[in-house]
Design a protein around this motif. Structure first.
Motif, PDB file in Angstrom:
ATOM      1  N   UNK A 175       0.894  -1.187   0.171  1.00  0.00           N
ATOM      2  CA  UNK A 175       0.200  -0.107  -0.125  1.00  0.00           C
ATOM      3  C   UNK A 175       0.538   1.091  -0.175  1.00  0.00           C
ATOM      4  N   UNK A 176       1.585   1.177   1.040  1.00  0.00           N
ATOM      5  CA  UNK A 176       2.611   2.260   0.786  1.00  0.00           C
ATOM      6  C   UNK A 176       3.156   2.333  -0.477  1.00  0.00           C
ATOM      7  N   UNK A 177       4.013   1.777  -1.435  1.00  0.00           N
ATOM      8  CA  UNK A 177       4.363   0.911  -1.985  1.00  0.00           C
ATOM      9  C   UNK A 177       3.823   1.899  -3.070  1.00  0.00           C
ATOM     10  N   UNK A 178       2.793   1.889  -3.230  1.00  0.00           N
ATOM     11  CA  UNK A 178       1.642   2.184  -4.567  1.00  0.00           C
ATOM     12  C   UNK A 178       1.547   3.405  -4.238  1.00  0.00           C
ATOM     13  N   UNK A 179       1.031   4.514  -2.893  1.00  0.00           N
ATOM     14  CA  UNK A 179       0.809   5.683  -2.657  1.00  0.00           C
ATOM     15  C   UNK A 179       2.066   6.037  -3.153  1.00  0.00           C
ATOM     16  N   UNK A 180       3.553   5.778  -2.788  1.00  0.00           N
ATOM     17  CA  UNK A 180       4.555   7.117  -3.058  1.00  0.00           C
ATOM     18  C   UNK A 180       5.529   6.607  -4.421  1.00  0.00           C
ATOM     19  N   UNK A 181       4.537   5.975  -5.667  1.00  0.00           N
ATOM     20  CA  UNK A 181       4.831   5.727  -7.156  1.00  0.00           C
ATOM     21  C   UNK A 181       5.072   7.081  -7.381  1.00  0.00           C
ATOM     22  N   UNK A 182       6.544   6.968  -8.420  1.00  0.00           N
ATOM     23  CA  UNK A 182       7.009   8.308  -9.227  1.00  0.00           C
ATOM     24  C   UNK A 182       5.144   8.270 -10.313  1.00  0.00           C
ATOM     25  N   UNK A 183       5.685   9.815 -10.716  1.00  0.00           N
ATOM     26  CA  UNK A 183       4.149  10.088 -12.009  1.00  0.00           C
ATOM     27  C   UNK A 183       4.334   9.199 -13.101  1.00  0.00           C
ATOM     28  N   UNK A 184       3.290   8.540 -12.821  1.00  0.00           N
ATOM     29  CA  UNK A 184       2.853   8.143 -14.983  1.00  0.00           C
ATOM     30  C   UNK A 184       4.617   6.873 -15.104  1.00  0.00           C
ATOM     31  N   UNK A 185       5.282   6.145 -13.133  1.00  0.00           N
ATOM     32  CA  UNK A 185       5.632   5.138 -13.154  1.00  0.00           C
ATOM     33  C   UNK A 185       5.648   4.186 -12.556  1.00  0.00           C
ATOM     34  N   UNK A 186       6.411   3.271 -12.680  1.00  0.00           N
ATOM     35  CA  UNK A 186       6.803   2.085 -11.740  1.00  0.00           C
ATOM     36  C   UNK A 186       7.163   1.987 -10.546  1.00  0.00           C
ATOM     37  N   UNK A 187       8.147   2.988 -10.285  1.00  0.00           N
ATOM     38  CA  UNK A 187       9.066   3.190  -9.887  1.00  0.00           C
ATOM     39  C   UNK A 187       8.758   3.802  -8.396  1.00  0.00           C
ATOM     40  N   UNK A 188       8.813   3.243  -6.748  1.00  0.00           N
ATOM     41  CA  UNK A 188       8.917   4.234  -5.684  1.00  0.00           C
ATOM     42  C   UNK A 188      10.159   5.233  -5.260  1.00  0.00           C
ATOM     43  N   UNK A 189       9.379   6.525  -4.586  1.00  0.00           N
ATOM     44  CA  UNK A 189       9.946   7.657  -4.375  1.00  0.00           C
ATOM     45  C   UNK A 189      10.572   7.279  -3.405  1.00  0.00           C
ATOM     46  N   UNK A 190      10.386   6.295  -2.271  1.00  0.00           N
ATOM     47  CA  UNK A 190      11.196   6.168  -0.749  1.00  0.00           C
ATOM     48  C   UNK A 190      11.160   4.741  -1.448  1.00  0.00           C
ATOM     49  N   UNK A 191      12.602   4.712  -0.400  1.00  0.00           N
ATOM     50  CA  UNK A 191      13.902   3.786  -0.725  1.00  0.00           C
ATOM     51  C   UNK A 191      13.036   3.209   0.224  1.00  0.00           C
ATOM     52  N   UNK A 192      13.892   1.683   0.959  1.00  0.00           N
ATOM     53  CA  UNK A 192      13.331   0.430   2.306  1.00  0.00           C
ATOM     54  C   UNK A 192      13.637   1.282   3.307  1.00  0.00           C
ATOM     55  N   UNK A 193      14.847   2.091   3.489  1.00  0.00           N
ATOM     56  CA  UNK A 193      14.753   2.496   5.496  1.00  0.00           C
ATOM     57  C   UNK A 193      13.207   3.277   5.428  1.00  0.00           C
ATOM     58  N   UNK A 194      12.964   4.294   4.266  1.00  0.00           N
ATOM     59  CA  UNK A 194      12.058   5.182   4.557  1.00  0.00           C
ATOM     60  C   UNK A 194      10.757   4.544   4.304  1.00  0.00           C
ATOM     61  N   UNK A 195      10.771   2.990   4.224  1.00  0.00           N
ATOM     62  CA  UNK A 195       9.536   2.595   4.483  1.00  0.00           C
ATOM     63  C   UNK A 195       8.964   1.925   6.017  1.00  0.00           C
ATOM     64  N   UNK A 196      10.383   1.931   6.107  1.00  0.00           N
ATOM     65  CA  UNK A 196      10.591   1.732   7.707  1.00  0.00           C
ATOM     66  C   UNK A 196      10.215   1.960   8.807  1.00  0.00           C
TER      67      UNK A 196
END
Length: 128
Positions: A33-54
């Motif tokens: 949920x957090x990964x999909x919430x923080x996807x880059x605009x029109x991209x499949x990549x997350x703007x957060x790193x693992x440490x940020x998600x933790x």
């Protein structure tokens, strides 16, 4: 970039088929949920790193690493090393098709499960 409910359903089904415990599956869905919430605009990549998600989930980095490994193992995400960091990306194709190194089997499975043939529907006048 938009993630459909089918993607989440496919990931959840894969998690249920895995050997993960209920708390591990819950952590994986919360993290997804957090990964999909923080996807880059029109991209499949997350703007957060693992440490940020933790930090966002209030868990230790080692727990986040295990959760990301679980998501990776079911084909929900991929992590690509870029310099000293790992970029997290969602992989809807992986969720629907499985590992891409079995391409022929994956295409057949995708066709059978996702691209279902529907009979043509007629409108009220009998036209198609």
């Amino acid at each position: 970039m938009s993630i459909g409910n089918q993607y989440i359903d496919a990931v959840q089904a894969s998690l249920m088929e895995s050997t993960a415990t209920a708390p591990e599956r819950d952590a994986a869905l919360a993290t997804l949920l957090l990964i999909t919430r923080h996807l880059a605009w029109q991209d499949y990549t997350c703007t957060k790193l693992a440490a940020d998600l933790a930090e966002m989930r209030g868990v230790q980095k080692t727990h986040m690493s295990a959760t990301l490994k679980l998501l990776e193992s079911v084909g929900a995400i991929s992590r690509v090393k870029k310099g000293r960091t790992k970029i997290i990306a969602v992989t809807p194709e992986g969720a629907f098709r499985g590992k891409m190194d079995n391409h022929a089997e994956a295409v057949a499975r995708y066709s059978a499960e996702v691209v279902q043939l529907h009979p043509a529907r007629e409108n009220e006048h009998g036209d198609i």
